[in-house]
Design a protein around this motif. Structure first.
Motif, PDB file in Angstrom:
ATOM      1  N   UNK A  67      -0.187   0.600  -1.756  1.00  0.00           N
ATOM      2  CA  UNK A  67       0.691   1.653  -1.232  1.00  0.00           C
ATOM      3  C   UNK A  67       0.878   1.553   0.282  1.00  0.00           C
ATOM      4  N   UNK A  68       0.226   0.593   0.942  1.00  0.00           N
ATOM      5  CA  UNK A  68       0.344   0.423   2.376  1.00  0.00           C
ATOM      6  C   UNK A  68      -0.444   1.446   3.180  1.00  0.00           C
ATOM      7  N   UNK A  69      -1.431   2.073   2.576  1.00  0.00           N
ATOM      8  CA  UNK A  69      -2.220   3.100   3.244  1.00  0.00           C
ATOM      9  C   UNK A  69      -3.549   2.555   3.773  1.00  0.00           C
ATOM     10  N   UNK A  70      -3.841   1.266   3.505  1.00  0.00           N
ATOM     11  CA  UNK A  70      -5.085   0.644   3.944  1.00  0.00           C
ATOM     12  C   UNK A  70      -4.769  -0.756   4.475  1.00  0.00           C
ATOM     13  N   UNK A  71      -5.330  -1.152   5.622  1.00  0.00           N
ATOM     14  CA  UNK A  71      -5.062  -2.492   6.172  1.00  0.00           C
ATOM     15  C   UNK A  71      -5.543  -3.597   5.244  1.00  0.00           C
ATOM     16  N   UNK A  72      -4.763  -4.649   5.113  1.00  0.00           N
ATOM     17  CA  UNK A  72      -5.111  -5.759   4.226  1.00  0.00           C
ATOM     18  C   UNK A  72      -6.398  -6.471   4.644  1.00  0.00           C
ATOM     19  N   UNK A  73      -6.637  -6.751   5.938  1.00  0.00           N
ATOM     20  CA  UNK A  73      -7.903  -7.418   6.314  1.00  0.00           C
ATOM     21  C   UNK A  73      -9.148  -6.623   5.897  1.00  0.00           C
ATOM     22  N   UNK A  74      -9.091  -5.308   6.024  1.00  0.00           N
ATOM     23  CA  UNK A  74     -10.228  -4.488   5.606  1.00  0.00           C
ATOM     24  C   UNK A  74     -10.429  -4.571   4.102  1.00  0.00           C
ATOM     25  N   UNK A  75      -9.334  -4.605   3.363  1.00  0.00           N
ATOM     26  CA  UNK A  75      -9.421  -4.725   1.908  1.00  0.00           C
ATOM     27  C   UNK A  75     -10.071  -6.052   1.506  1.00  0.00           C
ATOM     28  N   UNK A  76      -9.734  -7.127   2.229  1.00  0.00           N
ATOM     29  CA  UNK A  76     -10.310  -8.446   1.937  1.00  0.00           C
ATOM     30  C   UNK A  76     -11.820  -8.440   2.191  1.00  0.00           C
ATOM     31  N   UNK A  79      -7.134   5.412 -14.481  1.00  0.00           N
ATOM     32  CA  UNK A  79      -6.246   6.571 -14.325  1.00  0.00           C
ATOM     33  C   UNK A  79      -6.108   6.927 -12.848  1.00  0.00           C
ATOM     34  N   UNK A  80      -7.202   6.817 -12.105  1.00  0.00           N
ATOM     35  CA  UNK A  80      -7.168   7.089 -10.672  1.00  0.00           C
ATOM     36  C   UNK A  80      -6.242   6.108  -9.961  1.00  0.00           C
ATOM     37  N   UNK A  81      -6.377   4.826 -10.271  1.00  0.00           N
ATOM     38  CA  UNK A  81      -5.497   3.829  -9.653  1.00  0.00           C
ATOM     39  C   UNK A  81      -4.037   4.063  -9.988  1.00  0.00           C
ATOM     40  N   UNK A  82      -3.762   4.385 -11.237  1.00  0.00           N
ATOM     41  CA  UNK A  82      -2.371   4.647 -11.662  1.00  0.00           C
ATOM     42  C   UNK A  82      -1.799   5.848 -10.921  1.00  0.00           C
ATOM     43  N   UNK A  83      -2.588   6.905 -10.739  1.00  0.00           N
ATOM     44  CA  UNK A  83      -2.092   8.106 -10.060  1.00  0.00           C
ATOM     45  C   UNK A  83      -1.769   7.828  -8.595  1.00  0.00           C
ATOM     46  N   UNK A  84      -2.563   6.972  -7.941  1.00  0.00           N
ATOM     47  CA  UNK A  84      -2.268   6.635  -6.541  1.00  0.00           C
ATOM     48  C   UNK A  84      -1.007   5.792  -6.442  1.00  0.00           C
ATOM     49  N   UNK A 107     -12.069   6.107   1.865  1.00  0.00           N
ATOM     50  CA  UNK A 107     -11.118   6.054   0.747  1.00  0.00           C
ATOM     51  C   UNK A 107     -10.718   7.460   0.301  1.00  0.00           C
ATOM     52  N   UNK A 108     -11.687   8.371   0.293  1.00  0.00           N
ATOM     53  CA  UNK A 108     -11.362   9.741  -0.098  1.00  0.00           C
ATOM     54  C   UNK A 108     -10.416  10.414   0.878  1.00  0.00           C
ATOM     55  N   UNK A 109     -10.694  10.257   2.179  1.00  0.00           N
ATOM     56  CA  UNK A 109      -9.828  10.854   3.201  1.00  0.00           C
ATOM     57  C   UNK A 109      -8.432  10.250   3.157  1.00  0.00           C
ATOM     58  N   UNK A 110      -8.376   8.929   2.955  1.00  0.00           N
ATOM     59  CA  UNK A 110      -7.072   8.259   2.866  1.00  0.00           C
ATOM     60  C   UNK A 110      -6.302   8.737   1.636  1.00  0.00           C
ATOM     61  N   UNK A 111      -6.996   8.947   0.535  1.00  0.00           N
ATOM     62  CA  UNK A 111      -6.325   9.366  -0.706  1.00  0.00           C
ATOM     63  C   UNK A 111      -5.745  10.768  -0.593  1.00  0.00           C
ATOM     64  N   UNK A 112      -6.499  11.680   0.008  1.00  0.00           N
ATOM     65  CA  UNK A 112      -6.024  13.075   0.081  1.00  0.00           C
ATOM     66  C   UNK A 112      -5.166  13.341   1.314  1.00  0.00           C
ATOM     67  N   UNK A 113      -5.038  12.340   2.205  1.00  0.00           N
ATOM     68  CA  UNK A 113      -4.279  12.563   3.447  1.00  0.00           C
ATOM     69  C   UNK A 113      -2.826  12.988   3.214  1.00  0.00           C
ATOM     70  N   UNK A 114      -2.141  12.476   2.165  1.00  0.00           N
ATOM     71  CA  UNK A 114      -0.743  12.913   1.971  1.00  0.00           C
ATOM     72  C   UNK A 114      -0.594  14.398   1.627  1.00  0.00           C
ATOM     73  N   UNK A 115      -1.654  15.023   1.104  1.00  0.00           N
ATOM     74  CA  UNK A 115      -1.515  16.429   0.730  1.00  0.00           C
ATOM     75  C   UNK A 115      -2.175  17.354   1.754  1.00  0.00           C
ATOM     76  N   UNK A 116      -2.704  16.786   2.849  1.00  0.00           N
ATOM     77  CA  UNK A 116      -3.290  17.608   3.903  1.00  0.00           C
ATOM     78  C   UNK A 116      -2.197  18.116   4.845  1.00  0.00           C
ATOM     79  N   UNK A 117      -2.366  19.291   5.414  1.00  0.00           N
ATOM     80  CA  UNK A 117      -1.324  19.871   6.283  1.00  0.00           C
ATOM     81  C   UNK A 117      -1.382  19.366   7.725  1.00  0.00           C
TER      82      UNK A 117
END
Length: 258
Positions: free
Chosen positions: A138-147, A75-80, A204-214
């Motif tokens: 979603x393009x919010x995390x670099x691919x090399x870091x994900x690998x 559900x978390x993945x789907x919401x992102x 990951x938490x900071x990246x996830x909530x970054x779109x709703x931060x002011x």
């Protein structure tokens, strides 16, 4: 003539009496041997199940909370992916609170299990994998870091399956392999791995909530990404060189036996 017959009769009686005494002695010896053999077999049969069927109660509240975190990951993945970052933030908050809660309950009420020692890091890895894949999509995390993050987790998962197999008490069957009430190996996270998990979740938490931060978070996220990349590699190597990361319970059981 009568004396000779008397002597022969007495000799015959003596031989008969000796034969009877020998037969009785032999019967007693055989009876004692049979009794000792029966007792030994019975004792071995009584001890055998305790060695092969060592089990623990896996239906505990901490394990239930940990399992709920795993079930919440899709559900978390789907919401992102759908851009619903408010729901994603709420699920992240639940994951953090339940993680703290199950650890507290396990320590406070001594309800920790070997399954819990495996399930808890598995829940963290499932959460991390869900966040890494969905945020990278979603393009919010670099691919090399994900690998780097996913590659380390895949290697650790393969190692976990391997240690489970080699540490499982015989007989090694498919059913017993997946019966986690039979403990065989215990995983103990290394110190750098604990720091790495915290830093990964922070990123990951900071990246996830970054779109709703002011405010903008780029100046914070970019250095954190480099730090997480380094600690991820370091923590992976720590499992390779650490002697205390995995404890085979069957070996410990043999050492404890007199």
């Amino acid at each position: 003539m009568i004396s000779l017959r008397t002597r022969l009769g007495a000799h015959s009686c003596t031989r008969t009496r000796t034969s009877l005494l020998f037969s009785q002695h032999r019967s007693q010896v055989l009876s004692r041997r049979f009794l000792r053999l029966s007792t030994s077999v019975r004792q071995s049969e009584e001890e055998k199940p305790s060695k092969l069927t060592r089990r623990e109660n896996i239906y505990t509240l901490p394990n239930l909370l940990t399992t709920s975190r795993i079930l919440a990951c899709p559900i978390l993945g789907w919401s992102i992916v759908q851009g619903d970052f408010s729901l994603a933030t709420g699920l992240l908050a639940y994951a953090g609170i339940s993680d703290l809660l199950d650890g507290f309950i396990a320590r406070r009420y001594k309800s920790g299990t070997v399954l819990g020692s495996i399930l808890d890091p598995a829940a963290d890895k499932t959460l991390m994998t869900t966040l890494v894949v969905s945020l990278t999509y979603k393009g919010m995390l670099p691919l090399p870091l994900a690998v780097i993050i996913l590659g380390r987790d895949v290697l650790l998962s393969i190692s976990a399956f391997y240690y489970r197999w080699i540490s499982l008490p015989p007989p090694k069957t498919f059913t017993r392999y997946w019966d986690f009430s039979i403990p065989s190996a215990e995983v103990k996270p290394t110190q750098i791995s604990k720091y790495n998990t915290f830093l990964q979740l922070l990123l990951m938490g900071t990246t996830t909530i970054s779109p709703i931060l002011p405010f903008e978070t780029v100046m914070v996220l970019q250095p954190l990404q480099w730090i997480v990349g380094g600690t991820t590699i370091w923590s992976g190597l720590s499992y390779v060189f650490s002697k205390d990361a995995v404890r085979i319970l069957s070996d410990q059981t043999r050492k404890d036996q007199p």
